[in-house]
Enzyme design. Structure first.
Site, PDB file in Angstrom:
ATOM      1  N   ARG A  52      50.152  39.364  37.795  1.00 30.55           N
ATOM      2  CA  ARG A  52      48.874  40.149  37.940  1.00 30.55           C
ATOM      3  C   ARG A  52      47.771  39.104  37.681  1.00 30.55           C
ATOM      4  O   ARG A  52      47.682  38.582  36.835  1.00 30.55           O
ATOM      5  CB  ARG A  52      48.775  41.188  37.029  1.00 30.55           C
ATOM      6  CG  ARG A  52      49.795  42.360  37.143  1.00 30.55           C
ATOM      7  CD  ARG A  52      49.248  43.627  36.381  1.00 30.55           C
ATOM      8  NE  ARG A  52      49.322  43.395  34.798  1.00 30.55           N
ATOM      9  CZ  ARG A  52      49.058  44.251  33.909  1.00 30.55           C
ATOM     10  NH1 ARG A  52      48.563  45.491  34.606  1.00 30.55           N
ATOM     11  NH2 ARG A  52      49.075  44.161  32.883  1.00 30.55           N
ATOM     12  N   ASP A  54      43.927  38.025  37.379  1.00 31.99           N
ATOM     13  CA  ASP A  54      42.885  39.041  37.170  1.00 31.99           C
ATOM     14  C   ASP A  54      41.586  38.852  38.213  1.00 31.99           C
ATOM     15  O   ASP A  54      41.594  38.054  38.902  1.00 31.99           O
ATOM     16  CB  ASP A  54      42.293  38.357  35.806  1.00 31.99           C
ATOM     17  CG  ASP A  54      43.038  38.703  34.602  1.00 31.99           C
ATOM     18  OD1 ASP A  54      43.941  39.524  34.574  1.00 31.99           O
ATOM     19  OD2 ASP A  54      43.067  37.922  33.838  1.00 31.99           O
ATOM     20  N   TYR A 114      49.954  26.957  37.315  1.00 36.49           N
ATOM     21  CA  TYR A 114      48.616  27.189  37.695  1.00 36.49           C
ATOM     22  C   TYR A 114      47.526  25.769  37.604  1.00 36.49           C
ATOM     23  O   TYR A 114      48.245  24.956  36.931  1.00 36.49           O
ATOM     24  CB  TYR A 114      47.808  28.073  36.643  1.00 36.49           C
ATOM     25  CG  TYR A 114      48.387  29.620  36.607  1.00 36.49           C
ATOM     26  CD1 TYR A 114      47.300  30.397  37.193  1.00 36.49           C
ATOM     27  CD2 TYR A 114      49.424  29.807  35.950  1.00 36.49           C
ATOM     28  CE1 TYR A 114      47.729  31.879  37.290  1.00 36.49           C
ATOM     29  CE2 TYR A 114      49.835  31.281  35.923  1.00 36.49           C
ATOM     30  CZ  TYR A 114      48.886  32.266  36.718  1.00 36.49           C
ATOM     31  OH  TYR A 114      49.236  33.509  36.676  1.00 36.49           O
ATOM     32  N   ARG A 199      43.517  30.814  30.605  1.00 34.89           N
ATOM     33  CA  ARG A 199      42.290  30.689  30.492  1.00 34.89           C
ATOM     34  C   ARG A 199      41.854  30.543  28.995  1.00 34.89           C
ATOM     35  O   ARG A 199      40.935  29.811  28.836  1.00 34.89           O
ATOM     36  CB  ARG A 199      41.365  32.033  30.919  1.00 34.89           C
ATOM     37  CG  ARG A 199      41.366  32.045  32.579  1.00 34.89           C
ATOM     38  CD  ARG A 199      41.291  33.506  33.142  1.00 34.89           C
ATOM     39  NE  ARG A 199      39.915  33.840  32.603  1.00 34.89           N
ATOM     40  CZ  ARG A 199      39.366  34.892  32.869  1.00 34.89           C
ATOM     41  NH1 ARG A 199      39.983  35.831  33.518  1.00 34.89           N
ATOM     42  NH2 ARG A 199      38.136  35.321  32.666  1.00 34.89           N
TER      43      ARG A 199
END
Length: 250
Positions: A52, A54, A114, A199
């Protein structure tokens, strides 16, 4: 003709969407994909994604699985052009792959990676694509801290609170900053990631770069397993899901 399972590989610009997962009162990538595929295959299609992302987060490599019934495999595999014609320009289907009936886009992934992009001068072409940082950062110190992540498995301090995960353990295999001509990119790879983890890690590493904390503090933050000890989550605009690995997909 029986029901058959497939993976669909996607790329999307998340700027306009409230993340991947369908939810009420917000436009998401999954919602638009399911609608397009349902129209194309003339039957209800429900995808399940590899994770998922964001709101505002991008993906250059994202997989979801779906089942379709009564459609020849050749037609399914050639459906990318037709599906893309019904998707907004910010979402692109790249390929459809036949998989075994129990294949699972989320649980079968063995590695994820990422990238997070930062730039240091105002640039209109990086709007919603990269995070503008006005401070000078000590990249060497940030890389020294990032390397420490490979020595730990419990990353509770970087996880969003009250998630439904059964464990906060992850195995990070790569975490490094690289200078680019127009900024800085952070690459991180692991077997899995927690909600908001990348993050939160970035926010804490930027504190290292600004010399607000040092390596001893960083070690203490990780070992505290306390989210309130770590740095703030950085903006979503610079984050990209760039690689998902499966044992049966090349």
């Amino acid at each position: 003709m029986s029901k058959k399972r497939y993976f669909i590989q996607l790329a999307y610009d998340g700027s306009l969407y409230h993340g991947w997962q369908t939810q009420p009162n917000a436009v998401t990538v999954q919602e638009l994909l399911d609608k397009a595929m349902s129209v194309f295959f003339r039957q209800p299609i429900e995808t399940l994604g590899c994770g998922r992302t964001d709101a505002g987060v991008h993906a250059t490599d994202f997989y979801a699985h779906f089942d379709v019934e009564g459609v020849e495999e050749a037609k399914v595999l050639s459906a990318v052009t037709g599906i893309n014609a019904m998707l907004p320009y910010q979402i692109a289907a790249k390929r459809i792959i036949p998989v075994h009936d129990d294949a699972h886009a989320r649980f079968d992934a063995t590695a994820r990676a990422y990238k997070y992009y930062l730039h240091f001068e105002k640039d209109p072409f990086k709007l919603n694509r990269s995070w503008l940082v006005k401070d000078k950062l000590d990249v060497e110190a940030m890389n020294n801290a990032a390397a420490m992540l490979l020595n730990y498995t419990d990353f509770s301090c970087f996880s969003k609170s009250n998630t439904q995960t059964f464990t906060n353990n992850c195995k990070i295999t790569k975490a490094v900053f690289e200078q680019q001509e127009d900024g800085l990119v952070f690459t991180i790879q692991a077997d899995r990631f927690l909600r908001n983890m990348v993050r939160a890690i970035m926010g804490t590493l930027v504190q290292i770069g600004k010399k607000e904390i040092d390596l001893t503090d960083f070690k203490a933050i990780i070992e505290s397993k306390n989210r309130s000890k770590a740095g703030q989550s950085v903006p979503a605009c610079g984050l990209y899901l760039v690689k998902i690995e499966y044992p049966y997909i090349r």
